[in-house]
Design a protein around this motif. Structure first.
Motif, mmCIF file in Angstrom:
data_model
loop_
_atom_site.group_PDB
_atom_site.id
_atom_site.type_symbol
_atom_site.label_atom_id
_atom_site.label_comp_id
_atom_site.label_asym_id
_atom_site.label_seq_id
_atom_site.Cartn_x
_atom_site.Cartn_y
_atom_site.Cartn_z
ATOM 1 N N THR A 113 0.982 -1.055 0.062
ATOM 2 C CA THR A 113 -0.220 -0.093 0.253
ATOM 3 C C THR A 113 0.748 1.162 -0.105
ATOM 4 O O THR A 113 1.910 1.325 0.772
ATOM 5 N N SER A 114 0.729 2.135 -0.919
ATOM 6 C CA SER A 114 1.471 3.274 -1.025
ATOM 7 C C SER A 114 0.819 4.411 -1.714
ATOM 8 O O SER A 114 -0.040 4.557 -2.307
ATOM 9 N N ARG A 115 1.367 5.698 -1.238
ATOM 10 C CA ARG A 115 1.194 6.938 -1.842
ATOM 11 C C ARG A 115 2.206 8.048 -1.849
ATOM 12 O O ARG A 115 2.763 8.163 -0.829
ATOM 13 N N ILE A 116 2.151 8.566 -3.041
ATOM 14 C CA ILE A 116 3.382 9.534 -3.231
ATOM 15 C C ILE A 116 2.820 10.922 -2.762
ATOM 16 O O ILE A 116 1.513 11.295 -2.522
ATOM 17 N N GLN A 117 3.668 11.852 -2.381
ATOM 18 C CA GLN A 117 3.096 13.048 -1.923
ATOM 19 C C GLN A 117 2.013 14.091 -2.907
ATOM 20 O O GLN A 117 2.645 14.086 -4.087
ATOM 21 N N GLY A 118 1.007 14.219 -2.374
ATOM 22 C CA GLY A 118 -0.001 14.923 -3.356
ATOM 23 C C GLY A 118 -0.605 13.932 -4.429
ATOM 24 O O GLY A 118 -1.449 14.597 -5.310
ATOM 25 N N GLY A 119 -0.349 12.772 -4.275
ATOM 26 C CA GLY A 119 -1.040 11.622 -5.201
ATOM 27 C C GLY A 119 -2.252 10.942 -4.592
ATOM 28 O O GLY A 119 -2.606 11.094 -3.317
ATOM 29 N N ASP A 120 -2.707 9.888 -5.324
ATOM 30 C CA ASP A 120 -3.617 9.146 -4.737
ATOM 31 C C ASP A 120 -2.894 7.788 -4.065
ATOM 32 O O ASP A 120 -1.925 7.193 -4.666
ATOM 33 N N GLY A 121 -3.600 7.174 -2.919
ATOM 34 C CA GLY A 121 -3.017 6.025 -2.529
ATOM 35 C C GLY A 121 -3.859 4.712 -3.239
ATOM 36 O O GLY A 121 -4.575 4.808 -3.964
ATOM 37 N N ALA A 122 -2.683 3.751 -3.450
ATOM 38 C CA ALA A 122 -3.251 2.649 -4.158
ATOM 39 C C ALA A 122 -2.592 1.363 -3.187
ATOM 40 O O ALA A 122 -1.882 1.549 -2.517
ATOM 41 N N ARG A 123 -3.431 0.036 -3.613
ATOM 42 C CA ARG A 123 -2.978 -1.248 -2.978
ATOM 43 C C ARG A 123 -2.786 -2.296 -4.109
ATOM 44 O O ARG A 123 -3.634 -2.348 -4.780
ATOM 45 N N ILE A 124 -1.882 -3.034 -3.865
ATOM 46 C CA ILE A 124 -1.847 -4.294 -4.712
ATOM 47 C C ILE A 124 -1.230 -5.528 -4.021
ATOM 48 O O ILE A 124 -0.650 -5.331 -2.940
ATOM 49 N N THR A 125 -1.854 -6.598 -4.181
ATOM 50 C CA THR A 125 -1.526 -7.922 -3.604
ATOM 51 C C THR A 125 -0.990 -8.948 -4.585
ATOM 52 O O THR A 125 -1.441 -8.992 -5.610
ATOM 53 N N VAL A 126 -0.160 -10.029 -3.652
ATOM 54 C CA VAL A 126 0.324 -11.060 -4.408
ATOM 55 C C VAL A 126 0.189 -12.066 -3.813
ATOM 56 O O VAL A 126 0.523 -12.179 -2.471
ATOM 57 N N ASN A 127 -0.201 -13.233 -4.428
ATOM 58 C CA ASN A 127 -0.226 -14.418 -3.445
ATOM 59 C C ASN A 127 0.155 -15.558 -4.189
ATOM 60 O O ASN A 127 -0.222 -16.151 -5.364
ATOM 61 N N GLY A 128 1.379 -16.117 -3.471
ATOM 62 C CA GLY A 128 2.135 -17.207 -4.369
ATOM 63 C C GLY A 128 2.418 -16.897 -5.856
ATOM 64 O O GLY A 128 2.423 -18.209 -6.465
ATOM 65 N N GLY A 129 2.687 -15.693 -6.117
ATOM 66 C CA GLY A 129 3.260 -15.461 -7.470
ATOM 67 C C GLY A 129 2.262 -14.866 -7.984
ATOM 68 O O GLY A 129 2.460 -14.321 -9.478
ATOM 69 N N ARG A 130 0.829 -14.985 -7.824
ATOM 70 C CA ARG A 130 -0.259 -14.605 -8.548
ATOM 71 C C ARG A 130 -0.498 -13.121 -8.210
ATOM 72 O O ARG A 130 -1.028 -12.720 -6.967
ATOM 73 N N GLY A 160 -2.639 -9.464 -7.932
ATOM 74 C CA GLY A 160 -4.043 -8.833 -8.135
ATOM 75 C C GLY A 160 -4.126 -7.659 -8.835
ATOM 76 O O GLY A 160 -2.752 -6.999 -9.101
ATOM 77 N N ALA A 161 -5.021 -6.958 -8.754
ATOM 78 C CA ALA A 161 -5.389 -5.766 -9.469
ATOM 79 C C ALA A 161 -4.781 -4.729 -8.629
ATOM 80 O O ALA A 161 -5.206 -4.942 -7.168
ATOM 81 N N VAL A 162 -4.521 -3.608 -9.049
ATOM 82 C CA VAL A 162 -4.474 -2.315 -8.411
ATOM 83 C C VAL A 162 -5.764 -1.677 -7.778
ATOM 84 O O VAL A 162 -6.478 -1.631 -8.809
ATOM 85 N N ARG A 163 -5.768 -1.520 -6.743
ATOM 86 C CA ARG A 163 -6.975 -0.912 -6.071
ATOM 87 C C ARG A 163 -6.900 0.294 -5.267
ATOM 88 O O ARG A 163 -5.599 0.654 -4.778
ATOM 89 N N PRO A 164 -7.613 1.284 -5.383
ATOM 90 C CA PRO A 164 -7.446 2.454 -4.587
ATOM 91 C C PRO A 164 -7.439 2.339 -2.938
ATOM 92 O O PRO A 164 -8.191 1.288 -2.730
ATOM 93 N N ASP A 165 -6.791 3.119 -2.294
ATOM 94 C CA ASP A 165 -6.718 3.103 -1.008
ATOM 95 C C ASP A 165 -6.335 4.364 -0.116
ATOM 96 O O ASP A 165 -5.632 4.977 -0.730
ATOM 97 N N ALA A 166 -7.113 4.538 0.951
ATOM 98 C CA ALA A 166 -6.893 5.785 1.678
ATOM 99 C C ALA A 166 -5.484 5.751 2.467
ATOM 100 O O ALA A 166 -5.477 5.477 3.500
ATOM 101 N N ALA A 167 -4.450 5.472 1.780
ATOM 102 C CA ALA A 167 -3.193 5.313 2.340
ATOM 103 C C ALA A 167 -2.422 6.673 2.861
ATOM 104 O O ALA A 167 -2.806 7.522 2.433
ATOM 105 N N GLN A 168 -1.609 6.474 3.854
ATOM 106 C CA GLN A 168 -0.918 7.404 4.391
ATOM 107 C C GLN A 168 0.402 7.736 3.460
ATOM 108 O O GLN A 168 0.520 6.852 2.472
ATOM 109 N N HIS A 169 0.936 8.772 3.334
ATOM 110 C CA HIS A 169 2.145 9.214 2.835
ATOM 111 C C HIS A 169 3.416 8.166 3.036
ATOM 112 O O HIS A 169 3.540 7.907 4.292
#
Length: 614
Positions: free
Chosen positions: A119-136, A138-147
């Motif tokens: 889960t990551s967010r750059i300064q002044g940008g939107d937060g996002a989250r991505i998951t990986v399970n055993g090499g698979r 997932g899709a990038v999803r919006p997330d209310a992440a901290q900087h």
């Protein structure tokens, strides 16, 4: 291996991405501590000023790393999980690496063997989250992440369960994680670190180091005190040396502050923690003259240089490096440490006095310190008058009535030279058991082991004479021929001039043989073949040899032992003071030839505590 059991097919196949990532994970992620190392280094490369690490069950079920670095944009998250994708180098020059990471293997390798989320967010940008399970992935999803960035790795090795069988206990894995975090915290004193164990939903902070302030050495001392304890920084000397583009800084413990194992030796190259045998050997060589074989120095040393002077891409875990000029790096460490130790003079570890005070304190239940009433100024004046020396006729009649005067005055001999008030080891007052000198200093009391102290002084004197006059050699009546592999013979002959300076003269004898014509006279009868083998073993292990020098020093040490003031010898006051003054002027006089202290200093405050005055 029996070829019938090999799983080999005639055709060559291209491995799929998931398999390739799992193979890479076998090199990069050896245990939970390896995963923590990769994630914290990523955070440092991202410019983080605060890094929070948490784990559960020794890192087997959860590893979480949060930082306040510059973060990643949503479009960069899938690319971060691709092998050999990195923002740290452009691939044009692998010898100009200025970051911890550069291969782009850590995140895809972790995602291949566990359940990974970023889960990551750059300064002044939107937060996002991505998951990986055993090499698979997932899709990038919006997330209310901290900087910054939050990385969570759950169920490590769930995709490769065979690796779980090689894991150690949860406690051992937790200790390895703590060691990794502390080593990285040493390298970055201006970054805040926390480490927490969140097992069983009961968070417990294991380690905390706030960002240090001030100049580099002050910041480094504060960080080392937080990690290794104030005892280390109180008994360490600052190291600052430079040679031909290499700069050595850090803290090194006094020889009398040593350990029974090499567990407190921390080495860094351009901020990267390393376990390099060249540097470890150099550290050992620097202390060779001050510690016995079963004692090991405590040190935190940092070498900084231009990236093109060192290759960091020689080990899968980047724990080893290769210098362009190994001899230069080794020489800098040895000479820098020895120079700093010499400048420390007669200084000895304060822990010796602490151990002595601990042994002297009563083991019974502690009592409240006795505090007598403060006397009035008039009472103190009368008391001082009674304590002052006086003639019998001047004594108050009531005080001496019916009594005989007793004098406690001790007139020192006129021949004793006055001792400066600021003398570090003070003025001699007495000799106990004809072995220990008791001296009074401005701050307390010093107790000196006269034999150990004089032994070190004689030893240093013999070494100075050897340096001035060289090592005498004795010619062998029958030169000894030693058969060696060609490579070993060539390696020895390349050092022939250095060996000759120490009294060992060798020459080529055709093929892989060498002939030993002269040996150091100090060593007496020598097994030349065994000596040559010892030198070759040192060269193979450390890249240089100290065997011959160590043997010569051992002989000088034995000579110093026999030529020094013996225990049981009564010494006059002027002799004791002369010994103290020579100790103050002689480097390394704070420890004997075996690394034991030659004196103990007790502060006046400590003595008053023993008697309940404080």
């Amino acid at each position: 291996m029996n070829t019938a059991h090999r799983n080999i097919r005639p055709e060559i196949r291209q491995l799929d991405e998931a398999c390739a990532n799992r193979i890479a994970a076998g090199e990069v992620v050896e245990r939970p501590a390896s995963a923590v190392k990769e994630l914290v280094e990523n955070a440092l490369d991202a410019g983080a000023t605060r890094i929070d690490v948490a784990y559960a069950d020794g890192g087997k079920t959860l590893i979480r790393v949060r930082d306040d670095g510059h973060g990643m944009a949503p479009d960069d998250l899938p690319l971060a999980l691709s092998r050999h994708a990195t923002s740290k180098i452009d691939g044009t020059d692998l010898l100009n690496i200025r970051s911890f990471g550069f291969r782009g293997e850590a995140l895809p390798s972790l995602g291949a063997v566990g359940r990974l989320s970023i889960t990551s967010r750059i300064q002044g940008g939107d937060g996002a989250r991505i998951t990986v399970n055993g090499g698979r992935v997932g899709a990038v999803r919006p997330d209310a992440a901290q900087h910054g960035t939050l990385v969570e790795l759950r169920d490590l090795f769930h995709a490769t369960p065979a690796r779980l069988k090689f894991m150690r206990s949860e406690r051992a894995e937790a200790q390895a994680i703590a060691d990794v975090v502390k080593r990285l915290a040493m390298a970055e004193p201006y970054v805040s670190f926390t480490l927490s164990d969140v097992s069983n939903d009961a968070p417990r902070q294991i380690f905390r180091a706030d960002a240090a302030q001030g100049a580099l050495f002050d910041a480094l001392e504060d960080r080392m005190a937080a990690i290794l304890g104030r005892e280390f920084t109180d008994n360490a000397i600052r190291i600052d040396a430079e040679r031909d583009g290499l700069h050595l800084t850090g803290l090194a413990g006094l020889p009398t502050y040593s350990r029974g194992a090499a567990v407190a030796q921390y080495l860094f190259v351009n901020g990267r923690p390393v376990r390099d045998k060249l540097l470890i050997g150099a550290l050992r060589a620097a202390y060779m003259d001050f510690l016995s074989r079963d004692r090991h120095p405590v040190a935190a040393l940092f070498i900084t240089c231009a990236p093109d002077l060192v290759d960091v891409n020689v080990h899968p875990a980047k724990s080893e490096v290769r210098f362009r000029d190994p001899g230069l790096a080794r020489g800098l460490v040895v000479s820098g440490l020895r120079h700093a130790l010499a400048n420390a003079g007669h200084r000895a570890s304060s822990t010796v006095a602490g151990a002595m005070l601990g042994a002297m304190r009563s083991q019974a239940a502690p009592h409240a310190a006795y505090q007598m009433d403060r006397p009035s100024p008039q009472a103190r004046a009368a008391s001082y008058q009674l304590q002052a020396p006086f003639q019998m006729d001047d004594a108050p009649a009531a005080f001496w009535s019916g009594s005989e005067a007793v004098s406690a005055r001790h007139d020192a001999p006129d021949t004793v030279a006055p001792v400066p008030d600021d003398a570090p080891l003070g003025a001699a007052r007495a000799q106990l058991h004809q072995n220990y000198i008791v001296a009074q200093t401005a701050r307390g009391v010093v107790i000196v082991d006269q034999h150990a102290a004089h032994e070190r002084l004689v030893y240093e004197r013999l070494k100075r004479q050897r340096a001035e006059n060289g090592v005498a050699a004795q010619a062998l009546l029958i030169p000894e021929i030693v058969e060696l592999p060609d490579a070993d013979a060539a390696q020895l002959l390349a050092l022939a001039d250095d060996l000759a300076a120490s009294g060992l003269v060798i020459e080529a004898f055709g093929g892989g043989a060498i002939v030993v014509r002269e040996t150091p006279a100090l060593l007496g009868t020598v097994d030349a073949r065994a000596l040559i083998r010892d030198i070759l073993d040192d060269l193979a292990d450390l890249g240089t040899s100290q065997s011959l020098q160590a043997r010569i020093d051992a002989v000088l040490s034995r000579m110093a032992c026999h030529g020094s003031v013996r225990s049981g010898r009564a010494m006059r006051l002027d002799e004791m003071n002369a010994l103290l003054r020579e100790m103050e002027a002689t480097p390394h006089s704070g420890q004997c030839n075996h690394g034991r202290p030659t004196y103990v200093e007790l502060g006046l405050d400590d003595i008053e505590k023993l008697f309940g005055r404080k």
